[in-house]
Design an enzyme around this catalytic site. Sequence first.
Site, PDB file in Angstrom:
ATOM      1  N   SER A 138       1.295   4.794  -1.096  1.00 37.61           N
ATOM      2  CA  SER A 138       0.574   4.494  -2.194  1.00 37.61           C
ATOM      3  C   SER A 138      -0.784   4.483  -1.963  1.00 37.61           C
ATOM      4  O   SER A 138      -1.578   3.809  -1.206  1.00 37.61           O
ATOM      5  CB  SER A 138       0.992   2.956  -2.543  1.00 37.61           C
ATOM      6  OG  SER A 138      -0.295   2.473  -3.540  1.00 37.61           O
ATOM      7  N   HIS A 169       2.516   7.741  -4.324  1.00 35.90           N
ATOM      8  CA  HIS A 169       2.598   6.905  -5.204  1.00 35.90           C
ATOM      9  C   HIS A 169       1.243   6.685  -6.026  1.00 35.90           C
ATOM     10  O   HIS A 169       0.490   6.275  -5.057  1.00 35.90           O
ATOM     11  CB  HIS A 169       3.288   5.530  -4.506  1.00 35.90           C
ATOM     12  CG  HIS A 169       3.792   4.610  -5.587  1.00 35.90           C
ATOM     13  ND1 HIS A 169       4.812   4.295  -6.301  1.00 35.90           N
ATOM     14  CD2 HIS A 169       2.864   3.409  -5.663  1.00 35.90           C
ATOM     15  CE1 HIS A 169       4.939   3.293  -7.095  1.00 35.90           C
ATOM     16  NE2 HIS A 169       3.641   2.822  -6.782  1.00 35.90           N
ATOM     17  N   ASP A 228      -0.997   4.081  -8.107  1.00 33.72           N
ATOM     18  CA  ASP A 228      -0.804   3.154  -9.033  1.00 33.72           C
ATOM     19  C   ASP A 228      -2.035   2.955 -10.179  1.00 33.72           C
ATOM     20  O   ASP A 228      -3.230   3.135  -9.981  1.00 33.72           O
ATOM     21  CB  ASP A 228      -0.989   1.867  -8.333  1.00 33.72           C
ATOM     22  CG  ASP A 228       0.310   1.710  -7.337  1.00 33.72           C
ATOM     23  OD1 ASP A 228       1.150   1.413  -7.768  1.00 33.72           O
ATOM     24  OD2 ASP A 228      -0.017   1.691  -5.973  1.00 33.72           O
ATOM     25  N   MET A 285      -3.712   0.544 -13.308  1.00 37.40           N
ATOM     26  CA  MET A 285      -3.844  -0.749 -13.559  1.00 37.40           C
ATOM     27  C   MET A 285      -5.019  -0.787 -14.669  1.00 37.40           C
ATOM     28  O   MET A 285      -5.941  -0.184 -14.412  1.00 37.40           O
ATOM     29  CB  MET A 285      -4.053  -1.474 -12.584  1.00 37.40           C
ATOM     30  CG  MET A 285      -3.109  -1.319 -11.274  1.00 37.40           C
ATOM     31  SD  MET A 285      -3.618  -2.698  -9.757  1.00 37.40           S
ATOM     32  CE  MET A 285      -2.551  -2.287  -8.844  1.00 37.40           C
ATOM     33  N   HIS A 321       2.954   5.261 -10.886  1.00 35.04           N
ATOM     34  CA  HIS A 321       3.518   3.871 -11.791  1.00 35.04           C
ATOM     35  C   HIS A 321       2.351   3.360 -12.535  1.00 35.04           C
ATOM     36  O   HIS A 321       1.257   3.133 -12.022  1.00 35.04           O
ATOM     37  CB  HIS A 321       3.779   3.112 -10.428  1.00 35.04           C
ATOM     38  CG  HIS A 321       3.732   1.529 -10.567  1.00 35.04           C
ATOM     39  ND1 HIS A 321       3.909   0.618  -9.474  1.00 35.04           N
ATOM     40  CD2 HIS A 321       4.408   0.936 -11.650  1.00 35.04           C
ATOM     41  CE1 HIS A 321       4.021  -0.723  -9.817  1.00 35.04           C
ATOM     42  NE2 HIS A 321       4.215  -0.532 -10.984  1.00 35.04           N
ATOM     43  N   MET A 324       1.139   0.280 -14.717  1.00 34.10           N
ATOM     44  CA  MET A 324       0.960  -1.077 -14.785  1.00 34.10           C
ATOM     45  C   MET A 324       0.224  -1.400 -16.017  1.00 34.10           C
ATOM     46  O   MET A 324      -0.960  -1.688 -15.889  1.00 34.10           O
ATOM     47  CB  MET A 324       0.495  -1.961 -13.539  1.00 34.10           C
ATOM     48  CG  MET A 324       1.416  -1.847 -12.601  1.00 34.10           C
ATOM     49  SD  MET A 324       1.113  -2.276 -10.756  1.00 34.10           S
ATOM     50  CE  MET A 324       0.577  -0.526 -10.535  1.00 34.10           C
ATOM     51  N   MET A 328       9.891  -4.349  -8.156  1.00 29.70           N
ATOM     52  CA  MET A 328       8.444  -5.038  -7.572  1.00 29.70           C
ATOM     53  C   MET A 328       8.929  -6.182  -6.575  1.00 29.70           C
ATOM     54  O   MET A 328       9.588  -7.127  -6.879  1.00 29.70           O
ATOM     55  CB  MET A 328       7.713  -5.335  -8.517  1.00 29.70           C
ATOM     56  CG  MET A 328       7.028  -4.357  -9.279  1.00 29.70           C
ATOM     57  SD  MET A 328       6.139  -2.927  -8.715  1.00 29.70           S
ATOM     58  CE  MET A 328       4.829  -3.886  -7.608  1.00 29.70           C
ATOM     59  N   GLY A 352      -2.809  -4.654  -3.977  1.00 29.96           N
ATOM     60  CA  GLY A 352      -2.040  -4.082  -2.623  1.00 29.96           C
ATOM     61  C   GLY A 352      -2.379  -5.280  -1.534  1.00 29.96           C
ATOM     62  O   GLY A 352      -2.815  -6.113  -1.733  1.00 29.96           O
ATOM     63  N   ASP A 408       8.525  -1.795  -4.049  1.00 25.28           N
ATOM     64  CA  ASP A 408       7.267  -1.542  -4.101  1.00 25.28           C
ATOM     65  C   ASP A 408       6.643  -2.922  -3.912  1.00 25.28           C
ATOM     66  O   ASP A 408       6.650  -3.800  -4.644  1.00 25.28           O
ATOM     67  CB  ASP A 408       6.606  -0.929  -5.078  1.00 25.28           C
ATOM     68  CG  ASP A 408       5.066  -0.732  -5.286  1.00 25.28           C
ATOM     69  OD1 ASP A 408       4.486  -0.905  -4.418  1.00 25.28           O
ATOM     70  OD2 ASP A 408       4.701  -0.291  -6.814  1.00 25.28           O
ATOM     71  N   GLY A 456       4.177  -4.976  -0.147  1.00 24.84           N
ATOM     72  CA  GLY A 456       4.540  -5.595   1.076  1.00 24.84           C
ATOM     73  C   GLY A 456       5.354  -5.174   2.051  1.00 24.84           C
ATOM     74  O   GLY A 456       5.999  -5.792   2.874  1.00 24.84           O
ATOM     75  N   SER A 464      -0.748  -0.608   2.129  1.00 27.00           N
ATOM     76  CA  SER A 464      -1.866  -0.959   2.999  1.00 27.00           C
ATOM     77  C   SER A 464      -1.059  -0.796   4.404  1.00 27.00           C
ATOM     78  O   SER A 464      -1.782  -0.463   5.406  1.00 27.00           O
ATOM     79  CB  SER A 464      -2.072  -2.290   2.842  1.00 27.00           C
ATOM     80  OG  SER A 464      -0.929  -3.226   2.749  1.00 27.00           O
TER      81      SER A 464
HETATM   82  C1  DX5 Z   1       1.039  -3.297  -6.449  1.00 25.86           C
HETATM   83  C2  DX5 Z   1       1.287  -1.744  -6.553  1.00 25.86           C
HETATM   84  C3  DX5 Z   1       1.732  -1.277  -5.123  1.00 25.86           C
HETATM   85  C4  DX5 Z   1       0.540  -1.514  -4.142  1.00 25.86           C
HETATM   86  C5  DX5 Z   1       1.559  -1.711  -2.599  1.00 25.86           C
HETATM   87  O1  DX5 Z   1       0.841  -3.805  -7.768  1.00 25.86           O
HETATM   88  O2  DX5 Z   1       2.237  -1.307  -7.087  1.00 25.86           O
HETATM   89  O3  DX5 Z   1       2.031   0.046  -5.219  1.00 25.86           O
HETATM   90  O4  DX5 Z   1      -0.190  -0.272  -3.867  1.00 25.86           O
HETATM   91  O5  DX5 Z   1       0.665  -1.863  -1.456  1.00 25.86           O
HETATM   92  P1  DX5 Z   1       1.168  -2.567  -0.504  1.00 25.86           P
HETATM   93  O6  DX5 Z   1       2.276  -1.752   0.196  1.00 25.86           O
HETATM   94  O7  DX5 Z   1       0.069  -2.756   0.401  1.00 25.86           O
HETATM   95  O8  DX5 Z   1       1.985  -3.885  -0.709  1.00 25.86           O
HETATM   96 ZN    ZN Z   2       2.975   0.744  -7.118  1.00 28.11          ZN
END
Ligand code: DX5
Ligand code: ZN
Length: 221
Positions: free
Chosen positions: A7, A32, A34, A36, A65, A67, A136, A143, A174, A176, A197
Amino acid sequence: MIKIAPSILSADFWRLGEQIRKVEDAGADMLHIDVMDGHFVPNISVGTPVVKSIKGKTHLPLDVHIMVSDPERYAPIFVEAGADILTFHVEATPHPNRVIQTIKAKGAKAGVVLNPTTSLSTLEYILQDVDMVLLMSVNPGFGGQKFLPFVLKKIEALRNWVEKEGLKVDIEVDGGIGPTNVKDVVKAGANVIVAGSSIFAADDAGERVRLLRKLAEEALR
Ligand code: DX5
Ligand code: ZN
């Protein structure tokens, strides 16, 4: 087959091209992205200009993705920008079937996303029509959050359901995920692993992609 999807939310946007090249060379399977909107989730990330500038510069399929509120309106716009697979949240629309049809009509693969506490029952009339379900494992928006372990049971239940129906649906997880828990996620039944991350904060992003794949494949043995 395991797919690793870095991501870019955690990438250094100053060196974005270079970082994408690194994970691509290390054998990542998709990228990936993201999106938002500061409304569906309490954060704002990137929009169509970023998707457009990545499109065509990498061989990796773009796993976008969104959001965002109102996916009926935005899903087609992100497919036009270059998404190869577009996933939207079931919580964000009363018309998930319409959104799926729109994405497919525009020529992309379609997937739905469930927040950690959204029931699998929301998939009852959706599962047969999607290419992927994204579960999720953190509350979306940021992240670097901690994996929510109760999601493991949910992954397992979805894998059983997909197998029972004999469907060809990818299960993506997706949030953590890193070297300490990727095996649990794969053992539970996920085959697409998103990591932000854990990959881009590592000293060597490429090395981390290879490590995640190695651990994930070990978990299948
Ligand atoms: C969170 C995102 C994830 C995020 C994951 O809202 O959808 O894709 O980037 O990041 P990590 O792997 O750091 O949790
Ligand atoms: Zn994501």
